[in-house]
Design a protein around this motif. Structure first.
Motif, PDB file in Angstrom:
ATOM      1  N   ARG A   1       0.832  -1.209   0.000  1.00 28.07           N
ATOM      2  CA  ARG A   1       0.000   0.000   0.000  1.00 28.07           C
ATOM      3  C   ARG A   1       0.866   1.259   0.000  1.00 28.07           C
ATOM      4  O   ARG A   1       0.502   2.266  -0.579  1.00 28.07           O
ATOM      5  CB  ARG A   1      -0.921   0.008   1.211  1.00 28.07           C
ATOM      6  N   LYS A   2       2.024   1.173   0.639  1.00 27.43           N
ATOM      7  CA  LYS A   2       2.932   2.324   0.674  1.00 27.43           C
ATOM      8  C   LYS A   2       3.406   2.685  -0.730  1.00 27.43           C
ATOM      9  O   LYS A   2       3.474   3.860  -1.079  1.00 27.43           O
ATOM     10  CB  LYS A   2       4.136   2.036   1.568  1.00 27.43           C
ATOM     11  N   LEU A   3       3.742   1.674  -1.526  1.00 27.58           N
ATOM     12  CA  LEU A   3       4.174   1.924  -2.902  1.00 27.58           C
ATOM     13  C   LEU A   3       3.076   2.615  -3.690  1.00 27.58           C
ATOM     14  O   LEU A   3       3.325   3.637  -4.342  1.00 27.58           O
ATOM     15  CB  LEU A   3       4.557   0.610  -3.594  1.00 27.58           C
ATOM     16  N   TRP A   4       1.865   2.079  -3.648  1.00 28.91           N
ATOM     17  CA  TRP A   4       0.782   2.644  -4.444  1.00 28.91           C
ATOM     18  C   TRP A   4       0.361   4.024  -3.947  1.00 28.91           C
ATOM     19  O   TRP A   4      -0.014   4.884  -4.746  1.00 28.91           O
ATOM     20  CB  TRP A   4      -0.394   1.667  -4.487  1.00 28.91           C
ATOM     21  N   THR A   5       0.442   4.251  -2.650  1.00 27.71           N
ATOM     22  CA  THR A   5       0.160   5.591  -2.126  1.00 27.71           C
ATOM     23  C   THR A   5       1.199   6.583  -2.624  1.00 27.71           C
ATOM     24  O   THR A   5       0.865   7.699  -3.018  1.00 27.71           O
ATOM     25  CB  THR A   5       0.131   5.574  -0.586  1.00 27.71           C
ATOM     26  N   ALA A   6       2.465   6.166  -2.636  1.00 25.19           N
ATOM     27  CA  ALA A   6       3.532   7.039  -3.138  1.00 25.19           C
ATOM     28  C   ALA A   6       3.360   7.318  -4.623  1.00 25.19           C
ATOM     29  O   ALA A   6       3.522   8.465  -5.069  1.00 25.19           O
ATOM     30  CB  ALA A   6       4.899   6.403  -2.873  1.00 25.19           C
ATOM     31  N   VAL A   7       3.010   6.286  -5.401  1.00 23.90           N
ATOM     32  CA  VAL A   7       2.797   6.481  -6.846  1.00 23.90           C
ATOM     33  C   VAL A   7       1.623   7.432  -7.079  1.00 23.90           C
ATOM     34  O   VAL A   7       1.719   8.367  -7.883  1.00 23.90           O
ATOM     35  CB  VAL A   7       2.547   5.125  -7.541  1.00 23.90           C
ATOM     36  N   ALA A   8       0.514   7.198  -6.374  1.00 19.37           N
ATOM     37  CA  ALA A   8      -0.664   8.055  -6.538  1.00 19.37           C
ATOM     38  C   ALA A   8      -0.362   9.487  -6.136  1.00 19.37           C
ATOM     39  O   ALA A   8      -0.772  10.444  -6.817  1.00 19.37           O
ATOM     40  CB  ALA A   8      -1.829   7.510  -5.711  1.00 19.37           C
ATOM     41  N   SER A   9       0.362   9.666  -5.052  1.00 21.04           N
ATOM     42  CA  SER A   9       0.722  11.009  -4.598  1.00 21.04           C
ATOM     43  C   SER A   9       1.606  11.707  -5.622  1.00 21.04           C
ATOM     44  O   SER A   9       1.390  12.879  -5.966  1.00 21.04           O
ATOM     45  CB  SER A   9       1.434  10.924  -3.257  1.00 21.04           C
ATOM     46  N   PHE A  10       2.602  11.001  -6.138  1.00 22.83           N
ATOM     47  CA  PHE A  10       3.501  11.580  -7.134  1.00 22.83           C
ATOM     48  C   PHE A  10       2.737  12.002  -8.386  1.00 22.83           C
ATOM     49  O   PHE A  10       2.897  13.122  -8.882  1.00 22.83           O
ATOM     50  CB  PHE A  10       4.599  10.577  -7.507  1.00 22.83           C
TER      51      PHE A  10
ATOM     52  N   MET B   1       0.480  15.044  -7.701  1.00 26.03           N
ATOM     53  CA  MET B   1       1.269  16.274  -7.581  1.00 26.03           C
ATOM     54  C   MET B   1       1.777  16.739  -8.944  1.00 26.03           C
ATOM     55  O   MET B   1       1.831  17.939  -9.227  1.00 26.03           O
ATOM     56  CB  MET B   1       2.441  16.082  -6.613  1.00 26.03           C
ATOM     57  N   MET B   2       2.139  15.793  -9.801  1.00 25.44           N
ATOM     58  CA  MET B   2       2.584  16.150 -11.156  1.00 25.44           C
ATOM     59  C   MET B   2       1.438  16.758 -11.964  1.00 25.44           C
ATOM     60  O   MET B   2       1.646  17.709 -12.727  1.00 25.44           O
ATOM     61  CB  MET B   2       3.141  14.921 -11.885  1.00 25.44           C
ATOM     62  N   ILE B   3       0.247  16.246 -11.781  1.00 25.93           N
ATOM     63  CA  ILE B   3      -0.913  16.806 -12.486  1.00 25.93           C
ATOM     64  C   ILE B   3      -1.140  18.247 -12.063  1.00 25.93           C
ATOM     65  O   ILE B   3      -1.324  19.137 -12.889  1.00 25.93           O
ATOM     66  CB  ILE B   3      -2.171  15.945 -12.238  1.00 25.93           C
ATOM     67  N   VAL B   4      -1.117  18.494 -10.768  1.00 23.55           N
ATOM     68  CA  VAL B   4      -1.318  19.851 -10.249  1.00 23.55           C
ATOM     69  C   VAL B   4      -0.166  20.756 -10.685  1.00 23.55           C
ATOM     70  O   VAL B   4      -0.381  21.898 -11.103  1.00 23.55           O
ATOM     71  CB  VAL B   4      -1.480  19.839  -8.718  1.00 23.55           C
ATOM     72  N   ALA B   5       1.066  20.254 -10.639  1.00 19.06           N
ATOM     73  CA  ALA B   5       2.236  21.058 -11.001  1.00 19.06           C
ATOM     74  C   ALA B   5       2.235  21.442 -12.479  1.00 19.06           C
ATOM     75  O   ALA B   5       2.769  22.485 -12.849  1.00 19.06           O
ATOM     76  CB  ALA B   5       3.524  20.308 -10.664  1.00 19.06           C
ATOM     77  N   THR B   6       1.636  20.602 -13.314  1.00 15.98           N
ATOM     78  CA  THR B   6       1.620  20.906 -14.748  1.00 15.98           C
ATOM     79  C   THR B   6       0.358  21.635 -15.183  1.00 15.98           C
ATOM     80  O   THR B   6       0.088  21.764 -16.371  1.00 15.98           O
ATOM     81  CB  THR B   6       1.772  19.612 -15.581  1.00 15.98           C
ATOM     82  N   GLY B   7      -0.399  22.130 -14.218  1.00 16.31           N
ATOM     83  CA  GLY B   7      -1.547  22.969 -14.535  1.00 16.31           C
ATOM     84  C   GLY B   7      -2.894  22.280 -14.480  1.00 16.31           C
ATOM     85  O   GLY B   7      -3.909  22.889 -14.805  1.00 16.31           O
ATOM     86  N   GLY B   8      -2.923  21.020 -14.088  1.00 18.70           N
ATOM     87  CA  GLY B   8      -4.195  20.321 -13.958  1.00 18.70           C
ATOM     88  C   GLY B   8      -4.943  20.773 -12.715  1.00 18.70           C
ATOM     89  O   GLY B   8      -4.364  21.370 -11.803  1.00 18.70           O
TER      90      GLY B   8
ATOM     91  N   ALA C   1      -6.732  15.679 -10.493  1.00 26.21           N
ATOM     92  CA  ALA C   1      -5.712  14.936  -9.744  1.00 26.21           C
ATOM     93  C   ALA C   1      -6.359  13.934  -8.792  1.00 26.21           C
ATOM     94  O   ALA C   1      -5.892  12.794  -8.659  1.00 26.21           O
ATOM     95  CB  ALA C   1      -4.813  15.898  -8.975  1.00 26.21           C
ATOM     96  N   THR C   2      -7.446  14.328  -8.148  1.00 23.90           N
ATOM     97  CA  THR C   2      -8.158  13.441  -7.231  1.00 23.90           C
ATOM     98  C   THR C   2      -8.746  12.245  -7.972  1.00 23.90           C
ATOM     99  O   THR C   2      -8.674  11.107  -7.497  1.00 23.90           O
ATOM    100  CB  THR C   2      -9.276  14.205  -6.494  1.00 23.90           C
ATOM    101  N   GLN C   3      -9.302  12.498  -9.146  1.00 23.15           N
ATOM    102  CA  GLN C   3      -9.872  11.403  -9.942  1.00 23.15           C
ATOM    103  C   GLN C   3      -8.794  10.418 -10.383  1.00 23.15           C
ATOM    104  O   GLN C   3      -8.988   9.204 -10.320  1.00 23.15           O
ATOM    105  CB  GLN C   3     -10.612  11.961 -11.155  1.00 23.15           C
TER     106      GLN C   3
END
Length: 77
Positions: A13-22, A25-32, A37-39
């Protein structure tokens, strides 16, 4: 050199939480939007649940087969 236990990594679960978080954050950082990002995060976590379930069931099936094999060998002797 240590051998990587991919089954354990893919069901973590830690791996998938880290992947989802990354990814979120990339979606928000690139203007999404945060909604987008939540979806995407929800989709990643849903996919991770399916992957963990499939791998877990596979491991259970393998363990059951291995547990039955010695009994069949002894019955045949």
């Amino acid at each position: 050199m240590k051998k990587i236990n991919w089954v354990r990594k893919l069901t973590s679960r830690k791996l998938w939480t880290a992947v989802a978080s990354f990814v979120s954050m990339m979606i928000v950082a690139t203007g999404g939007t945060e909604n987008h990002a939540t979806q995407v995060t929800a989709l990643i976590m849903a996919g991770a649940s399916v992957i963990a379930y499939i791998i877990g069931e596979g491991l259970t099936d393998v363990a059951n087969i291995e547990a039955e094999d010695p009994e069949q060998d002894q019955a045949g002797e």
